[in-house]
Design a protein around this motif. Structure first.
Motif, mmCIF file in Angstrom:
data_model
loop_
_atom_site.group_PDB
_atom_site.id
_atom_site.type_symbol
_atom_site.label_atom_id
_atom_site.label_comp_id
_atom_site.label_asym_id
_atom_site.label_seq_id
_atom_site.Cartn_x
_atom_site.Cartn_y
_atom_site.Cartn_z
ATOM 1 N N TYR A 387 0.869 -1.178 0.000
ATOM 2 C CA TYR A 387 0.000 0.000 0.000
ATOM 3 C C TYR A 387 0.900 1.221 0.000
ATOM 4 O O TYR A 387 2.053 1.176 0.423
ATOM 5 C CB TYR A 387 -0.948 0.005 1.200
ATOM 6 C CG TYR A 387 -0.311 0.400 2.507
ATOM 7 C CD1 TYR A 387 -0.265 1.740 2.905
ATOM 8 C CD2 TYR A 387 0.225 -0.558 3.358
ATOM 9 C CE1 TYR A 387 0.305 2.107 4.111
ATOM 10 C CE2 TYR A 387 0.800 -0.206 4.564
ATOM 11 C CZ TYR A 387 0.846 1.126 4.936
ATOM 12 O OH TYR A 387 1.421 1.495 6.123
ATOM 13 N N TRP A 456 -5.025 -1.695 -7.160
ATOM 14 C CA TRP A 456 -6.081 -0.668 -7.208
ATOM 15 C C TRP A 456 -5.416 0.661 -6.868
ATOM 16 O O TRP A 456 -4.757 0.803 -5.833
ATOM 17 C CB TRP A 456 -7.186 -0.968 -6.200
ATOM 18 C CG TRP A 456 -8.351 -0.012 -6.283
ATOM 19 C CD1 TRP A 456 -9.466 -0.133 -7.049
ATOM 20 C CD2 TRP A 456 -8.512 1.207 -5.553
ATOM 21 N NE1 TRP A 456 -10.335 0.930 -6.866
ATOM 22 C CE2 TRP A 456 -9.756 1.773 -5.940
ATOM 23 C CE3 TRP A 456 -7.734 1.886 -4.612
ATOM 24 C CZ2 TRP A 456 -10.228 2.976 -5.425
ATOM 25 C CZ3 TRP A 456 -8.203 3.086 -4.106
ATOM 26 C CH2 TRP A 456 -9.443 3.620 -4.508
ATOM 27 N N TYR A 469 -10.335 6.438 -9.993
ATOM 28 C CA TYR A 469 -9.638 5.214 -9.642
ATOM 29 C C TYR A 469 -9.482 4.311 -10.861
ATOM 30 O O TYR A 469 -10.261 4.362 -11.809
ATOM 31 C CB TYR A 469 -10.332 4.469 -8.499
ATOM 32 C CG TYR A 469 -11.742 4.004 -8.787
ATOM 33 C CD1 TYR A 469 -11.997 2.710 -9.228
ATOM 34 C CD2 TYR A 469 -12.841 4.857 -8.600
ATOM 35 C CE1 TYR A 469 -13.288 2.277 -9.470
ATOM 36 C CE2 TYR A 469 -14.139 4.436 -8.844
ATOM 37 C CZ TYR A 469 -14.354 3.142 -9.280
ATOM 38 O OH TYR A 469 -15.646 2.722 -9.523
ATOM 39 N N PRO A 471 -8.882 0.282 -11.482
ATOM 40 C CA PRO A 471 -8.751 -1.075 -10.934
ATOM 41 C C PRO A 471 -7.964 -1.984 -11.883
ATOM 42 O O PRO A 471 -8.084 -1.868 -13.102
ATOM 43 C CB PRO A 471 -10.190 -1.537 -10.795
ATOM 44 C CG PRO A 471 -10.921 -0.786 -11.857
ATOM 45 C CD PRO A 471 -10.206 0.518 -12.079
ATOM 46 N N PRO A 477 -12.894 -1.584 -3.391
ATOM 47 C CA PRO A 477 -13.092 -1.047 -2.048
ATOM 48 C C PRO A 477 -14.576 -0.891 -1.712
ATOM 49 O O PRO A 477 -15.453 -0.847 -2.596
ATOM 50 C CB PRO A 477 -12.392 0.314 -2.091
ATOM 51 C CG PRO A 477 -11.436 0.212 -3.239
ATOM 52 C CD PRO A 477 -12.110 -0.676 -4.235
ATOM 53 N N SER A 496 -19.960 -1.526 -3.171
ATOM 54 C CA SER A 496 -18.609 -1.746 -3.692
ATOM 55 C C SER A 496 -18.408 -0.906 -4.935
ATOM 56 O O SER A 496 -19.334 -0.718 -5.733
ATOM 57 C CB SER A 496 -18.394 -3.217 -4.052
ATOM 58 O OG SER A 496 -18.435 -4.038 -2.908
ATOM 59 N N ALA A 527 -10.458 0.214 1.533
ATOM 60 C CA ALA A 527 -9.770 -0.635 0.561
ATOM 61 C C ALA A 527 -9.050 -1.750 1.334
ATOM 62 O O ALA A 527 -8.503 -1.512 2.404
ATOM 63 C CB ALA A 527 -8.770 0.185 -0.255
#
Length: 598
Positions: A387, A456, A469, A471, A477, A496, A527
């Motif tokens: 992360y 992500w 975002y 993916p 998330p 979601s 997330a």
């Protein structure tokens, strides 16, 4: 009295009258000093004499019988009482004087097994009648027989002493952790040659991964896979040859099956593959035993003599015992080496784990209107989850979460490469789809097809609260948005985000697309990686998406104004209560974002 004494090089028994014997500095006949280190077999009656009582018995018989009794050693020298109290022994040896020849002279050899080590010679007076001559012969033969019996018992005791001392010296290696395998094997080989009185030898080891005799010793005329770890008095030509001693390596298979192989003459044994090679090396006799540990073949010890020799049962038993002890020492040394490698590996893993922890963001970005928290708990010292949180284009907050395939060190290395690529490309990229595409190209170029990563990546513009975002095969998330202000949240308030995109590292031409959603004050984004939802309790039940959503909703209902860190802590606490003492099987990573009220 007779007991084991010193040793000399093997002489040949003769009853011929010698011309003399070596003398020491005191003028007494020279003999080897007593040596109790590891005595070889006695080869003369003098090797078994102690207080000289048998010599005095001969002198006493001279006085009470009409004959002269002579005790001869293996060299044909006469053993007589010492002439001076200063002599080191109560007996001495000298050339025999005036020993007549003829049928009247009675000779009774003293035999140790089938080897003569001395003799009693009885010379009757000329006036002794025939009947008494027969009686003197019986006396001489009985003395020889009794002496042989004592010498045999003493020789057997000596054999056991040298066996025990050899094994004691070798077993001491088991407690010496500083010795390497090569040191252990060379000591065992030198010990074998010493106690057996042989001239050359080697110890070869089979591959460590060999399982069973067939794998260790294939039926081929080659020893290319074995390694010589110790050798003494063998030429480089002999050691470098891959030709085995026997056709189809039958000798090695025999010893691994539990036999001790003893060959008196290598030049005449039909199983020997190249007798001329042995003759060129000067090897005649051969003795071999296995190194086995817990029924697994480790290697073979091979010892050679320069002369033809018939090996006794005791010789074979001793070499087999040395082989067994050496095998235990090698196994223990290998275990110690393995433990040392594991400790070094553990140290390297600890260092790598510290480096990995430093790669995680220590200070989270402070973006007005946004509150963010993150945590990753690897299932091992090194994790495959990643992360990151950093400022992106236009002052937006970039959030990255991913999961590398696999676990442990390979996954950690791949995770580090992905994170480094993200940070590197983020500085020169203005859109998320380009950022993900470039990282995907890097991973496809530098990794194998089965080394991929779910990803992500999202970016929140604090001014507009728009979440963009991209993916890439990762779990979407959760978004928690109250449908009715001031009312408790329910699972209906949880949704979601969209799923999309292929995992990175598979297809370098994969097109990645971005999606957008407007965030509102009070929204909470969670997330996570699959280690969170896949966690199991003792009933083997998954925690799952529903329980994750319930944990987040429960935290917000209990503390409506809870910040991102409190929500994250509450989710992990709920997860721990569900799992209990079940072991963690996968990395668990969470990012929680809360949009603050205006």
């Amino acid at each position: 009295m007779i007991k084991p004494r010193s040793t000399q090089s093997p002489p040949t028994l003769t009853l011929k009258r010698p011309t003399g014997t070596p003398m020491n500095e005191t003028g007494s006949p020279h003999r080897a000093a007593a040596d109790w280190s590891i005595a070889r077999r006695g080869d003369s009656i003098t090797d078994f004499l102690t207080d000289g009582s048998i010599v005095r018995l001969c002198a006493a018989l001279d006085e009470i019988t009409p004959a002269r009794f002579h005790l001869l050693d293996a060299d044909g020298m006469e053993v007589v009482p010492a002439q001076s109290p200063d002599d080191p022994e109560p007996w001495t040896v000298r050339p025999i004087r005036d020993l007549p020849d003829g049928e009247d002279v009675i000779r009774a050899p003293i035999l140790l097994g089938d080897r003569p080590i001395g003799a009693f010679v009885v010379v009757p007076d000329g006036s002794v009648p025939t009947g008494k001559r027969c009686l003197l012969r019986v006396v001489g033969e009985q003395l020889a027989s009794l002496s042989a019996e004592f010498c045999t018992e003493a020789s057997q005791m000596r054999t056991r002493i040298r066996e025990l001392e050899a094994l004691f010296r070798l077993s001491a290696l088991l407690t010496t952790q500083a010795d390497t395998i090569d040191q252990i094997l060379r000591t065992a080989l030198a010990l074998s040659l010493d106690v057996l009185g042989l001239d050359a030898g080697s110890i070869v080891l089979f591959p460590e991964d060999a399982r069973g005799i067939r794998e260790a010793v294939p039926e081929v005329d080659s020893e290319a896979e074995v390694v010589t770890r110790a050798s003494i008095n063998l030429s480089e030509r002999w050691l470098s040859s891959t030709l085995p001693l026997s056709a189809g390596r039958v000798f090695d298979r025999l010893v691994l099956e539990g036999h001790t192989l003893a060959i008196p003459d290598l030049l005449t044994d039909p199983r020997v593959l190249a007798p001329e090679r042995c003759e060129r090396e000067g090897l005649r006799s051969f003795l071999s035993a296995a190194l086995m540990h817990r029924e697994q073949p480790i290697g073979v010890i091979r010892v050679y003599g320069r002369d033809v020799r018939t090996f006794s049962v005791e010789d074979q038993r001793l070499l087999r015992s040395i082989g067994e002890q050496a095998a235990v020492a090698v196994a223990q040394s290998r275990l110690i080496e393995t433990e040392q490698r594991e400790r070094e590996m553990e140290r390297q893993v600890q260092l790598a784990s510290a480096v990995q922890r430093r790669m995680m963001p220590r200070d989270l970005p402070e973006i007005p209107g946004l509150d963010v928290a993150a945590r990753s708990e690897p299932s091992r010292r090194l994790g495959g989850d990643l992360y990151d949180l950093f400022e992106f284009t236009g002052g937006s907050l970039a959030m990255v979460i991913g999961d590398v395939v696999g676990k442990g060190l390979p996954a950690a290395l791949l995770m580090s490469a992905v994170r480094a690529g993200l940070r590197a490309h983020a500085a020169s990229t203005d859109t998320l789809e380009r950022l993900v595409s470039r990282v995907n190209n890097d991973l496809c170029r530098d990794s194998l097809p089965n080394e991929f990563t779910t990803l992500w990546v999202g970016a929140v513009d604090p001014a507009t609260r728009v979440l963009t975002y991209c993916p890439a095969g990762h779990e979407p998330p959760l978004l928690i948005r109250p449908a009715r202000p001031r009312e408790p949240l329910t699972r209906h308030d949880v949704s979601s985000l969209c799923i999309g995109g292929l995992v990175i590292g598979i297809n370098p031409d994969e097109p990645y697309k971005t999606m957008k959603i407007d965030l509102r004050p009070g929204d909470v984004l969670v997330a996570y990686t699959d280690g969170v939802t896949d966690a199991r309790n003792f009933q083997n039940e998954k925690w799952g998406w529903d329980r994750l959503a319930d944990a987040a909703v429960g935290a917000l209902n209990q503390h409506p104004e809870a910040g991102a860190s409190m929500v994250l802590d509450s989710i992990l606490w709920s997860l721990r209560r569900f799992v209990g003492l079940s072991p963690q099987v996968d990395d668990e990573t969470l990012i929680v974002l809360r949009v603050l009220p205006e």
